[in-house]
Scaffold this active site. Structure first.
Site, PDB file in Angstrom:
ATOM      1  CE  LYS A 254     -82.331   5.306  23.244  1.00  0.00           C
ATOM      2  NZ  LYS A 254     -83.543   5.381  24.042  1.00  0.00           N
ATOM      3  CG  HIS A 255     -79.852  10.085  15.553  1.00  0.00           C
ATOM      4  ND1 HIS A 255     -78.805   9.192  15.545  1.00  0.00           N
ATOM      5  CD2 HIS A 255     -79.288  11.301  15.791  1.00  0.00           C
ATOM      6  CE1 HIS A 255     -77.652   9.825  15.755  1.00  0.00           C
ATOM      7  NE2 HIS A 255     -77.933  11.123  15.907  1.00  0.00           N
ATOM      8  N   PRO A 256     -84.563  10.606  16.851  1.00  0.00           N
ATOM      9  CG  PRO A 256     -85.620  12.233  18.128  1.00  0.00           C
ATOM     10  CD  PRO A 256     -84.344  11.478  18.021  1.00  0.00           C
ATOM     11  CB  SER A 273     -79.674   5.903  16.005  1.00  0.00           C
ATOM     12  OG  SER A 273     -79.336   6.828  15.002  1.00  0.00           O
TER      13      SER A 273
END
Length: 592
Positions: A254-256, A273
């Site tokens: 998810k790429h926080p 993402s």
């Protein structure tokens, strides 16, 4: 869902997220409203609150600063030239918006709410990526290009503090004002660094995490995102790293990215993402809410808690598309309470459970019906009838009611147990015993059962009105006591001075006999006599003789004398407890 675009007209996208049905009420999930920038290929990346009740954001690819009010109206302000790449933005102490430019000749810009722009030069090779107002009334920024932390006054004076003394720290990323009066920032490695307004730095390793976004949390800690390890974590102002919370990854990471404290007391962050916003409570309860699958909403990055109580985010969008701005309501029903417990059986059911972040109250259900509410994570049900009941609780806030907690059964028993006693041996009709007594208690409780009952008590000491108390306690803690009274006299009466009316009778007639007697405990209850013609005491069972009356300290009797010769009168007394004295003797002679 299709989005209709007409020239530069603003388009609005409203996404109603699916509702989760609980057994009693629906969860109120956030409503996401989408807006598009008028400029195509704007590249919106960061957003902050302005002094005018609107939000201001950077348009990196368009070299513009945008403004959006809470109704969704967007205004754009072009910077002096193209290619300046405005990136981070913050509200300054002077009521203007300050922003960083990541062009080759990086600068810090200032824009007033009327759109007037001023630019300030930075040291050579500077690449400012984040900016925030510090507690000292200056702007602080991260200088990725020079591996330094910068400070700029509202008049444009720049001071930089190099990270060179820290070989393991490089590439400062995001900066925030901490709860301790210092500035905190993440670096490009695995550190979180604290810098005072005097420039003194302390470095804390958070390996193996790679922090990016950083904000002050509602719990007095700093909360950070881990862009490459797909998680969220916190650190105390003394460097203690809190639990690490991983974001579920059903597909790609998810790429926080950016993170902010919401008005609901939770932390909200963008998933760059996944085109989604995450929400995590300080206790680690995590939820995710999709924004949109449209290209304009890709590259989700900046996030802010708006003046309207909503969360606002900006998305860079795919190249050649408008950028998306999303408003996410924070009216989320709380999660269900956990760990509902209660002591059972109990005089009053007293429930407790784990508090839920975001809950303003809790509803308590007994046997499926709502019986009360509480603003704290406990409840005493004083209205339940005696007997077994099932309980569960729910969390409540302005958005609705959660699902229910685990269900427990509680037996209420507010009735006192019963207790009785028996004496062994039983006392006589006068209430006295003349031998050692055992008091035995019998306890009973029809609801929760007996927990303790006083054991038998032996009474061996003589005395009048001795008491023995027994107590019954049921399993709910109710008690009942009773007291037995024992009168014990084991001492025989004293007797003496036996007399007869005359010792020589020459004719037949009534005679009176008596004996002096006493008893210091139970008292004299009477006596008896036997007539014999021999000087040998009778062996008769006590109580089988002729009764004698008692009065004035003596037992007395009258009888008719007859028969020549010597006669003997054998007398003994009895106390109220049934003890018999020894015999005393009187004699008389009959001569006809």
């Amino acid at each position: 869902m299709l989005l209709r675009k007409t020239g530069y007209l603003l388009a609005t996208l409203v996404i109603f997220l699916g509702l989760y049905a609980s057994p009693r009420a629906a969860y109120a999930n956030p409503v996401v409203t989408g807006y598009l920038t008028p400029t195509v290929d704007a590249g919106a990346y960061n957003i902050t609150n302005g002094p005018d009740g609107a939000m201001w954001f950077t348009e990196e690819r368009a070299s513009k600063i945008g403004r959006i009010d809470t109704s969704g109206t967007i205004t754009e302000y072009a910077l002096p030239s193209a290619g300046l790449l405005p990136y981070a933005i913050a509200l300054g102490p002077d009521g203007a918006l300050w922003f960083t430019e990541v062009a080759a000749t990086g600068k810090v810009g200032r824009i007033t709410v009327s759109g007037s722009v001023t630019q300030f030069s930075l040291p050579p090779n500077a690449l400012a990526t984040s900016i925030v107002t510090g507690p000292d009334g200056a702007l602080w920024f991260t200088d990725y290009g020079n591996n330094a932390i910068g400070r700029i006054t509202i008049s444009g004076v720049v001071t930089e503090y190099s990270l060179a003394p820290f070989p393991n720290a490089f590439g400062p990323q995001r900066i925030t004002a901490g709860p301790d009066g210092a500035l905190w920032f993440s670096d490009g490695s695995d550190n979180v660094i604290r810098i005072t307004t005097a420039g003194e730095m302390t470095i804390y390793s958070v390996y193996p995490h790679e922090p990016l976004g950083i904000t002050s949390g509602p719990d007095g800690r700093l909360w950070l995102t881990d862009l490459n390890h797909n998680g969220v974590f916190s650190i105390s102002t003394t460097g203690e790293v809190g639990p690490y919370y991983s974001i579920p990854v059903p597909g790609t990471p998810k790429h926080p990215a950016m993170i902010v404290t919401g008005p609901d007391g939770a932390l909200w962050f963008t998933e760059s993402s996944a085109n989604a916003v995450g929400r995590i409570t300080t206790a680690g309860s995590l939820s995710e809410y999709p924004i949109s699958s449209l290209a304009e909403y890709s590259g989700l990055w900046g996030i802010v808690a708006g003046p309207d109580g909503a969360i606002w985010t900006v998305s860079g969008g795919a190249t050649g598309t408008q950028s998306g701005i999303s408003r996410i309501t924070t009216d989320i029903s709380p999660t269900a309470p956990a760990d509902l417990t209660a002591t059972t059986p109990a005089q009053t059911p007293s429930l407790s459970w784990t508090a839920v972040s975001g809950a303003t109250s809790y509803s308590v259900y007994r046997d499926g019906s709502n019986v009360g509410s509480s603003t704290v994570a406990s409840y005493a049900d004083t209205t339940a009838a005696d007997g077994a009941h099932s309980y569960y609780v729910t969390s409540v806030n302005g958005s609705g009611e959660s699902g229910h907690s685990n269900e427990i059964s509680v037996l209420r028993d507010s009735a006192k147990p019963t207790i009785s006693y028996a004496l062994s041996p039983s006392p006589n009709t006068a209430g006295w015993n003349n031998a050692n007594v055992t008091v035995t208690f019998t306890c009973n409780d029809t609801l929760s059962g007996i927990a303790t009952c006083t054991s038998p008590v032996a009474v061996n000491t003589q005395g009048a009105n001795q008491t023995v108390t027994g107590t019954a306690v049921d399993n709910a803690g109710n008690t009942m006591s009773t007291t037995a009274t024992i009168k014990l006299d084991k001492t025989v009466p004293g007797i003496s001075a036996a007399t007869v009316q005359t010792g020589l009778i020459i004719f037949v007639g009534n005679q009176t006999v008596s004996a002096t007697t006493s008893d210091s405990l139970s008292g004299i209850g009477g006596g008896e006599y036997f007539l014999t013609t021999t000087n040998t005491a009778p062996t008769a069972v006590p109580g089988t003789g002729t009764s004698m009356a008692y009065g004035a300290g003596k037992i007395t009797a009258s009888f008719s004398a007859s028969g020549n010769g010597i006669h003997y009168v054998w007398m003994r007394s009895r106390d109220a407890a049934g003890n018999w004295s020894a015999f005393v003797r009187a004699s008389y002679r009959v001569i006809l």
